[in-house]
Design an enzyme around this catalytic site. Structure first.
Site, PDB file in Angstrom:
ATOM      1  N   HIS A 136       1.738  -6.144   8.571  1.00 44.18           N
ATOM      2  CA  HIS A 136       3.029  -6.156   7.626  1.00 44.18           C
ATOM      3  C   HIS A 136       2.710  -5.040   6.389  1.00 44.18           C
ATOM      4  O   HIS A 136       3.696  -4.864   5.672  1.00 44.18           O
ATOM      5  CB  HIS A 136       3.069  -7.387   6.757  1.00 44.18           C
ATOM      6  N   ASP A 166      -1.490 -10.410  13.051  1.00 37.16           N
ATOM      7  CA  ASP A 166      -1.154  -9.552  11.748  1.00 37.16           C
ATOM      8  C   ASP A 166      -2.201  -8.609  11.693  1.00 37.16           C
ATOM      9  O   ASP A 166      -2.655  -8.301  10.430  1.00 37.16           O
ATOM     10  CB  ASP A 166      -1.184 -10.425  10.602  1.00 37.16           C
ATOM     11  N   SER A 245      -3.749  -6.857   0.712  1.00 36.72           N
ATOM     12  CA  SER A 245      -3.625  -7.084   1.955  1.00 36.72           C
ATOM     13  C   SER A 245      -4.123  -6.103   2.801  1.00 36.72           C
ATOM     14  O   SER A 245      -3.982  -4.983   2.667  1.00 36.72           O
ATOM     15  CB  SER A 245      -2.116  -7.304   2.364  1.00 36.72           C
TER      16      SER A 245
END
Length: 416
Positions: A136, A166, A245
């Site tokens: 992402h 992910d 992230s």
């Protein structure tokens, strides 16, 4: 006036003398005993003080602050915990990169332009320029820029990405003479709740920010998107914010035990509930992405449809959850195991109708994982490889049955 005889005078004087002697002896004895008592009391008191001092000393030894373990310029000292944090940061921070992306857009004249999209973090895992991050972070990016600790920036390209976990792997070209620092994979299988962890990333574009905390929970299944549930996530209270992230979650020795991915927060900032993908998953996925550009994951060769109350009512199913098996690939391992597809063709959808087949099996579980929606189905197969045998629970003719199905490579499987 009373008169006494000679004998009376003698006896009176005699007894009076005896009485005085007795009184004197009693007084002297009392004084002597009193002094001894004071001496004994003093000795006892002194003994008590001595014991009390020993007890105080023991307490001080148990509660004393740990002695400094490192001295800088003979003035600055650090506790053991501080020295550990500093050591991990100094060894690992230069291996953490800042990732910024641009996406393709259109201006008022419908001309294609690139616009700033977002930023995240990543870890250099190989001296050849391989970087691991989240899907992402780089999703839909047309331009990816990787910035290092020394201020240099390089264009990154996607080697592979896996939405089910992910995890994405990027690569940039390393100039000759440049030696990169890397972060090594640790072990996430033996983690304990309460264990200290360290996060390094770029929250709010504040490069290489370090936060510390503990492992708050293990084995958390977290739904990352509509069709993706990531199992066995690490929960931590280390402060994780937007921009963290893709960055590493480290143990106290500086080994990567997870990839920071998600925060739970109403405000969008850290609320003490963050999640990281365990490195046991990352190790397997990254290896496949570098070798093949994708994850060689085992699949069941079928076409699936999400069961709903509308479909269940129309088809006469007794349940309204699970994945409807529309078609089974001819000659596949699933067909050999007896999995049944539908036998009644219907049009499904309003604006772009598709042909589906009803009347077949409904998958409700794989191994010990309940399958009620597509995300559960993907999650159950996420760590499987071709050749693995799974136990598939199906709903058929009002009863539940179990089938042993051997997984195959993913070419030729599809879901609706």
């Amino acid at each position: 006036m009373k008169l006494y005889s000679r004998h009376q005078v003698f006896f009176r004087a005699f007894f009076t003398g005896i009485a005085c002697a007795v009184v004197t002896a009693v007084v002297v004895t009392f004084i002597f005993l009193n002094k001894d008592s004071e001496k004994v009391t003093k000795e006892v008191v002194n003994d008590n003080v001595s014991v009390t001092n020993e007890k105080v000393t023991l307490v001080e030894e148990k509660t004393s602050i740990p002695s400094p373990v490192k001295v800088v310029n003979d003035n600055i000292s650090y506790t053991q915990d501080e020295a550990q944090n500093i050591s991990v940061y100094e060894n690992c921070n230069e291996a953490v990169v800042n990732i910024t992306t641009k996406v393709m857009g259109y201006n008022w004249f419908y001309e294609p332009i690139t616009t700033e999209s977002g930023s995240g973090s990543g870890s250099i895992i190989d001296r050849r320029g391989y970087v691991v991050t989240n899907v992402h972070v780089i999703e839909n990016a047309s331009v990816i820029t990787i910035s290092l600790a020394d201020g240099s920036s390089y264009e990154g390209r996607v080697i592979g990405q896996d939405k089910e976990s992910d995890i994405a792997v990027l690569k940039f070209d390393v100039p000759k003479g440049v030696e990169l620092k890397t972060i090594s994979f640790g072990n996430s299988d033996a983690l304990k709740v309460g264990q200290k962890v360290i996060a390094i990333g770029n929250p709010f574009a504040l490069e290489r920010t370090m936060t510390t905390g503990i492992i708050s929970g293990l084995g958390r299944p977290i739904q990352e998107s509509t069709n993706v549930i990531i199992r066995n996530m690490i929960q931590t209270d280390a402060a994780i914010n937007p921009g963290n992230s893709g960055g590493p979650l480290l143990d106290s020795s500086g080994k990567m035990i997870g990839i920071n991915t998600i925060i739970y927060s109403a405000s969008g900032s850290s609320s003490g509930v963050g999640f990281a993908i365990p490195v046991s998953t990352a190790r397997r996925v990254v290896s496949d992405l570098i070798s093949y550009g994708k994850v060689n994951r085992g699949v069941i060769k079928v076409s699936l449809l999400q069961n709903t109350s509308r479909i269940a009512n129309y088809a006469g199913y007794g349940i309204s959850t699970g994945m409807v098996v529309s078609r089974v690939r001819s000659g596949s391992k699933a067909q050999e195991a007896g999995l049944l597809g539908g036998n009644r063709a219907v049009q499904y959808g309003t604006f772009n109708p598709q042909t589906i087949y009803l009347g077949g099996d409904i998958i409700t579980g794989i191994d010990n994982i309940k399958v009620s929606k597509l995300a559960d189905y993907y999650s159950a197969l996420e760590d499987k490889v071709p050749g693995d045998v799974v136990t598939v629970t199906v709903y058929r003719n009002g009863k539940y049955e179990k089938l042993k199905i051997t997984l195959e490579s993913e070419e030729g499987s599809s879901q609706i």
